[in-house]
Design a protein around this motif. Structure first.
Motif, PDB file in Angstrom:
ATOM      1  N   GLN B 219       0.828  -1.204   0.000  1.00  9.62           N
ATOM      2  CA  GLN B 219       0.000   0.000   0.000  1.00  9.62           C
ATOM      3  C   GLN B 219       0.865   1.258   0.000  1.00  9.62           C
ATOM      4  O   GLN B 219       0.570   2.243  -0.677  1.00  9.62           O
ATOM      5  CB  GLN B 219      -0.947  -0.015   1.201  1.00  9.62           C
ATOM      6  CG  GLN B 219      -2.040  -1.077   1.068  1.00  9.62           C
ATOM      7  CD  GLN B 219      -2.942  -1.159   2.287  1.00  9.62           C
ATOM      8  OE1 GLN B 219      -2.633  -0.618   3.348  1.00  9.62           O
ATOM      9  NE2 GLN B 219      -4.062  -1.856   2.136  1.00  9.62           N
ATOM     10  N   VAL B 220       1.961   1.209   0.733  1.00 12.99           N
ATOM     11  CA  VAL B 220       2.883   2.352   0.749  1.00 12.99           C
ATOM     12  C   VAL B 220       3.501   2.543  -0.637  1.00 12.99           C
ATOM     13  O   VAL B 220       3.596   3.666  -1.153  1.00 12.99           O
ATOM     14  CB  VAL B 220       3.979   2.150   1.819  1.00 12.99           C
ATOM     15  CG1 VAL B 220       5.062   3.223   1.685  1.00 12.99           C
ATOM     16  CG2 VAL B 220       3.366   2.179   3.205  1.00 12.99           C
ATOM     17  N   ASP B 226       1.623   6.590  -6.918  1.00 12.19           N
ATOM     18  CA  ASP B 226       0.542   7.459  -7.374  1.00 12.19           C
ATOM     19  C   ASP B 226       0.991   8.917  -7.404  1.00 12.19           C
ATOM     20  O   ASP B 226       0.711   9.669  -8.339  1.00 12.19           O
ATOM     21  CB  ASP B 226      -0.679   7.296  -6.465  1.00 12.19           C
ATOM     22  CG  ASP B 226      -1.889   8.035  -7.020  1.00 12.19           C
ATOM     23  OD1 ASP B 226      -2.515   7.500  -7.944  1.00 12.19           O
ATOM     24  OD2 ASP B 226      -2.162   9.163  -6.563  1.00 12.19           O
ATOM     25  N   THR B 227       1.703   9.321  -6.362  1.00 13.36           N
ATOM     26  CA  THR B 227       2.211  10.695  -6.322  1.00 13.36           C
ATOM     27  C   THR B 227       3.256  10.913  -7.425  1.00 13.36           C
ATOM     28  O   THR B 227       3.263  11.945  -8.097  1.00 13.36           O
ATOM     29  CB  THR B 227       2.829  10.978  -4.941  1.00 13.36           C
ATOM     30  OG1 THR B 227       1.804  10.832  -3.964  1.00 13.36           O
ATOM     31  CG2 THR B 227       3.399  12.374  -4.861  1.00 13.36           C
ATOM     32  N   MET B 228       4.113   9.919  -7.617  1.00 14.34           N
ATOM     33  CA  MET B 228       5.141  10.061  -8.657  1.00 14.34           C
ATOM     34  C   MET B 228       4.533  10.113 -10.052  1.00 14.34           C
ATOM     35  O   MET B 228       5.148  10.623 -10.973  1.00 14.34           O
ATOM     36  CB  MET B 228       6.133   8.896  -8.549  1.00 14.34           C
ATOM     37  CG  MET B 228       6.958   8.944  -7.263  1.00 14.34           C
ATOM     38  SD  MET B 228       7.831   7.385  -6.957  1.00 14.34           S
ATOM     39  CE  MET B 228       9.399   7.696  -7.744  1.00 14.34           C
ATOM     40  N   GLY B 272       3.721   5.557 -13.960  1.00 12.60           N
ATOM     41  CA  GLY B 272       3.345   5.888 -15.324  1.00 12.60           C
ATOM     42  C   GLY B 272       1.856   6.132 -15.395  1.00 12.60           C
ATOM     43  O   GLY B 272       1.165   6.141 -14.364  1.00 12.60           O
ATOM     44  N   ARG B 273       1.341   6.347 -16.593  1.00  9.93           N
ATOM     45  CA  ARG B 273      -0.088   6.616 -16.753  1.00  9.93           C
ATOM     46  C   ARG B 273      -0.608   5.987 -18.033  1.00  9.93           C
ATOM     47  O   ARG B 273       0.145   5.757 -18.979  1.00  9.93           O
ATOM     48  CB  ARG B 273      -0.339   8.137 -16.820  1.00  9.93           C
ATOM     49  CG  ARG B 273      -0.160   8.860 -15.514  1.00  9.93           C
ATOM     50  CD  ARG B 273      -1.141   8.449 -14.450  1.00  9.93           C
ATOM     51  NE  ARG B 273      -2.424   9.116 -14.559  1.00  9.93           N
ATOM     52  CZ  ARG B 273      -2.717  10.252 -13.946  1.00  9.93           C
ATOM     53  NH1 ARG B 273      -1.827  10.845 -13.167  1.00  9.93           N
ATOM     54  NH2 ARG B 273      -3.907  10.806 -14.082  1.00  9.93           N
ATOM     55  N   MET B 325       6.219   9.126   6.876  1.00  8.70           N
ATOM     56  CA  MET B 325       6.098  10.075   5.768  1.00  8.70           C
ATOM     57  C   MET B 325       7.349   9.999   4.915  1.00  8.70           C
ATOM     58  O   MET B 325       8.425   9.673   5.393  1.00  8.70           O
ATOM     59  CB  MET B 325       6.014  11.509   6.284  1.00  8.70           C
ATOM     60  CG  MET B 325       4.823  11.817   7.119  1.00  8.70           C
ATOM     61  SD  MET B 325       4.863  13.562   7.513  1.00  8.70           S
ATOM     62  CE  MET B 325       4.026  13.518   9.088  1.00  8.70           C
ATOM     63  N   SER B 326       7.158  10.329   3.660  1.00  9.06           N
ATOM     64  CA  SER B 326       8.280  10.388   2.730  1.00  9.06           C
ATOM     65  C   SER B 326       8.077  11.563   1.792  1.00  9.06           C
ATOM     66  O   SER B 326       7.020  12.192   1.788  1.00  9.06           O
ATOM     67  CB  SER B 326       8.381   9.086   1.926  1.00  9.06           C
ATOM     68  OG  SER B 326       8.757   8.018   2.778  1.00  9.06           O
ATOM     69  N   MET B 327       9.093  11.829   0.998  1.00  8.91           N
ATOM     70  CA  MET B 327       9.009  12.936   0.047  1.00  8.91           C
ATOM     71  C   MET B 327       9.383  12.429  -1.343  1.00  8.91           C
ATOM     72  O   MET B 327      10.400  11.758  -1.520  1.00  8.91           O
ATOM     73  CB  MET B 327       9.993  14.033   0.483  1.00  8.91           C
ATOM     74  CG  MET B 327       9.690  15.401  -0.044  1.00  8.91           C
ATOM     75  SD  MET B 327       8.269  16.202   0.753  1.00  8.91           S
ATOM     76  CE  MET B 327       9.062  17.134   2.065  1.00  8.91           C
ATOM     77  N   VAL B 328       8.524  12.756  -2.307  1.00 13.11           N
ATOM     78  CA  VAL B 328       8.884  12.551  -3.713  1.00 13.11           C
ATOM     79  C   VAL B 328       9.641  13.792  -4.170  1.00 13.11           C
ATOM     80  O   VAL B 328       9.180  14.911  -3.938  1.00 13.11           O
ATOM     81  CB  VAL B 328       7.624  12.347  -4.582  1.00 13.11           C
ATOM     82  CG1 VAL B 328       7.952  12.428  -6.071  1.00 13.11           C
ATOM     83  CG2 VAL B 328       6.965  11.009  -4.241  1.00 13.11           C
ATOM     84  N   VAL B 329      10.802  13.612  -4.751  1.00  6.59           N
ATOM     85  CA  VAL B 329      11.566  14.766  -5.254  1.00  6.59           C
ATOM     86  C   VAL B 329      11.587  14.697  -6.782  1.00  6.59           C
ATOM     87  O   VAL B 329      11.888  13.662  -7.367  1.00  6.59           O
ATOM     88  CB  VAL B 329      12.990  14.828  -4.666  1.00  6.59           C
ATOM     89  CG1 VAL B 329      12.922  14.961  -3.150  1.00  6.59           C
ATOM     90  CG2 VAL B 329      13.844  13.625  -5.046  1.00  6.59           C
ATOM     91  N   ARG B 330      11.227  15.805  -7.401  1.00  6.95           N
ATOM     92  CA  ARG B 330      11.169  15.877  -8.867  1.00  6.95           C
ATOM     93  C   ARG B 330      12.519  16.356  -9.378  1.00  6.95           C
ATOM     94  O   ARG B 330      12.887  17.509  -9.163  1.00  6.95           O
ATOM     95  CB  ARG B 330      10.103  16.869  -9.316  1.00  6.95           C
ATOM     96  CG  ARG B 330       8.738  16.659  -8.677  1.00  6.95           C
ATOM     97  CD  ARG B 330       7.962  15.577  -9.382  1.00  6.95           C
ATOM     98  NE  ARG B 330       6.622  15.454  -8.815  1.00  6.95           N
ATOM     99  CZ  ARG B 330       5.811  14.450  -9.105  1.00  6.95           C
ATOM    100  NH1 ARG B 330       6.187  13.483  -9.937  1.00  6.95           N
ATOM    101  NH2 ARG B 330       4.613  14.390  -8.560  1.00  6.95           N
ATOM    102  N   VAL B 331      13.223  15.476 -10.051  1.00 10.85           N
ATOM    103  CA  VAL B 331      14.579  15.805 -10.501  1.00 10.85           C
ATOM    104  C   VAL B 331      14.513  16.570 -11.821  1.00 10.85           C
ATOM    105  O   VAL B 331      13.776  16.191 -12.732  1.00 10.85           O
ATOM    106  CB  VAL B 331      15.419  14.528 -10.653  1.00 10.85           C
ATOM    107  CG1 VAL B 331      16.833  14.866 -11.114  1.00 10.85           C
ATOM    108  CG2 VAL B 331      15.454  13.766  -9.338  1.00 10.85           C
TER     109      VAL B 331
END
Lengths: 180, 346
Positions: B219-220, B226-228, B272-273, B325-331
């Protein structure tokens, strides 16, 4: 003893205040070969292609040489500049439509002029400040380029052709006239 | 010894503002004796050129880096970390090219590994993206002052950020190696374990994933993916989205048998989408790798993956083990995949 405050810029903070340097060899469009240097930005290639077509159709240019500058943020590679200078009578380059490529397109236009090749740079009006700053850094304050309204990237094919037609008079003026 | 004279200090700070040297906050006016203390921390010559922007005909020397580090509020002993961070950034193609002028307005994210974290007091636990710690705050600021003053790239002039990102020139933290179940980022990047090193990549933004009410690691993973997978950050055919995992998420994943490489492989597979989502957002058509609008419904049912390789999914562990909690970082662009050892450390 009073210490001086050290300068972090290496003494380079002032932008040079030189005048625009255009080659005195302005172009006679009739029979001329026009280099089209597109910078990979969206719609740059069709924009320049349409300008080339109009210069042939309406001003008697002999033809075009189409080239791509792959690293849009960087100065034009020396070999590519030399090749265009050898094969063309004038160059049109752009479209300056981002933070780095607009400045870089102006630097390329100045480089062509200093190699004796008249050059017209196409830049979007959102980047006038950075384009002018680059002209200052190249000791060519006041360098004149062609401004087209921002944005360019979203335009459809017909709109790009219309934009090119609107830019045509400025391109001709820059390439042919010392006063520009 | 007499007390420091605040009026003199204020005049010196104002002088720096008047010269256009500051990022908006007050800087420490740099003096020869202070800068010499910085230079004493490196074997490199003051006139060594450590960075160059060809298109602007500007460069940065070790001396200019030392002045900027002093102005940013670093202590002299931070200087080897500043140099390593700068060298790590210069491995990035965009940082050597037009990245600092970009409308994207990217910011470096600096990750520090090894004993230098404790020696200098880098925060690697609670609030790693926030303020409160001198090395975390001043090392990235030094980098920003080098770009501004040595390269001459000023906002509204040669720097053309449309909006930029919150935290520009402020994102620097130690990896929480003590609570990470995996090897440090510097080791993933090829350096020996136990050494002090800095890794740098440019970011467009960061976005949190708060998922603290499950024990199911899948689930994590789905929540992170999903956020990525948002369309907004997507501009090219391929993307690079890193993860700064909080220790709880990292430990949950490891407890379920996942290595860092497993997490990367999972994200490559699942981030992806569907083609129709991309078409709806005007991002289905690719011309020279740049996404744009298309009316064609071809490919509507295809799942498009965004992440082409593990290097495009850097994973680092940082933060406090007090909530999952975690963070998505957009490179921005892509990470070099390399780390740089800190001079004078094992």
């Amino acid at each position: 003893m009073v210490e001086a405050i050290l300068d972090p810029t290496g003494g380079r903070r002032a932008v040079a205040q030189g005048a625009a340097v255009l080659t005195p060899n302005r172009l006679k469009l009739a029979g001329a070969t026009i280099g089209l240097l597109e910078n990979t930005k969206k719609n740059a290639a069709p924009f320049l292609a349409e300008l080339g077509r109009l210069l042939v159709e309406r001003h008697g240019a002999a033809g075009v040489v189409a080239r791509t500058k792959t690293a849009f943020a960087m100065p034009i590679p020396e070999e590519q500049l030399a090749e265009l200078a050898r094969t063309c009578d004038a160059v049109i380059t752009g479209v300056g439509d981002c933070g780095s490529c607009s400045a870089s397109a102006v630097a390329d236009g100045i480089a062509f002029e200093r190699h004796g090749i008249p050059a017209a740079v196409i830049c979007s009006d959102a980047f006038i400040v950075t384009a002018d700053a680059m002209a200052g850094m190249r000791d060519a304050t006041g360098y004149h380029y062609v401004v087209t309204p921002h944005p360019v990237a979203v335009l459809g094919p017909d709109e790009v052709r219309k934009r090119a037609e609107e830019a045509l008079d400025d391109v001709v003026a820059i390439l042919t006239s010392v006063a520009s | 010894m007499t007390a420091p004279d605040p009026v003199v200090a204020q005049e010196a700070i104002e002088h720096c503002y008047e010269q256009g040297w500051t990022d908006g906050l007050p800087v420490v006016p740099a003096s020869r004796p202070l800068v010499d203390q910085f230079l004493a921390r490196t074997a490199r010559a003051p006139d060594e050129v450590i960075g160059r922007v060809e298109q602007l005909d500007r460069e940065c020397t070790v001396e200019q880096a030392a002045i900027s580090a002093a102005m940013a509020g670093c202590r002299p002993e931070y200087f080897p970390v500043v140099l390593a961070a700068w060298d790590a950034l210069m491995l990035d193609r965009a940082a050597r090219g037009g990245g600092w002028q970009s409308t994207s307005g990217p910011s470096p994210m600096l990750v520090v590994n090894g004993p230098v974290r404790q020696e200098l007091g880098f925060n690697s636990t609670g609030g790693v993206f926030g303020p409160g710690f001198r090395p975390n705050a001043t090392v990235p600021r030094a980098i920003g002052l080098m770009v501004r003053n040595a390269f001459g790239i000023h906002p509204h002039v040669l720097e053309q950020a449309t909006q930029g990102l919150p935290g520009r020139w402020q994102i620097c933290f130690g990896e929480n190696e003590e609570e990470s179940p995996w090897e440090p980022l510097s080791v993933s990047a090829g350096l020996a374990d136990g050494g002090s090193a800095v890794t740098a990549m440019l970011l467009r933004t960061v976005e949190y994933v708060d998922n603290r009410h499950t024990q199911d690691h899948e689930q994590v993973l789905w929540d992170l993916a999903d956020t990525m997978s948002r369309t907004g950050a997507l501009i090219f055919r391929e993307a690079s989205y890193g993860l700064v995992l909080g220790p709880e998420h990292a430990q949950l994943l490891a407890k379920n048998g996942m290595s860092k490489q497993d997490v990367q492989a999972w994200m490559i597979e699942h981030v992806g989408r569907a083609g129709r989502d991309l078409r709806r957002a005007g991002k289905s058509a690719g011309e020279k790798q740049v996404r744009g609008a298309s009316g064609s419904t071809d490919g509507d049912d295809e799942f498009q993956r965004f992440l082409p390789s593990p290097r495009h999914v850097p994973v680092v562990v940082a933060g406090s083990r007090n909530a999952a909690m975690s963070m998505v970082v957009r490179v921005f662009g892509e990470w070099s995949g390399k780390a740089v050892a800190v001079e004078g450390t094992a």
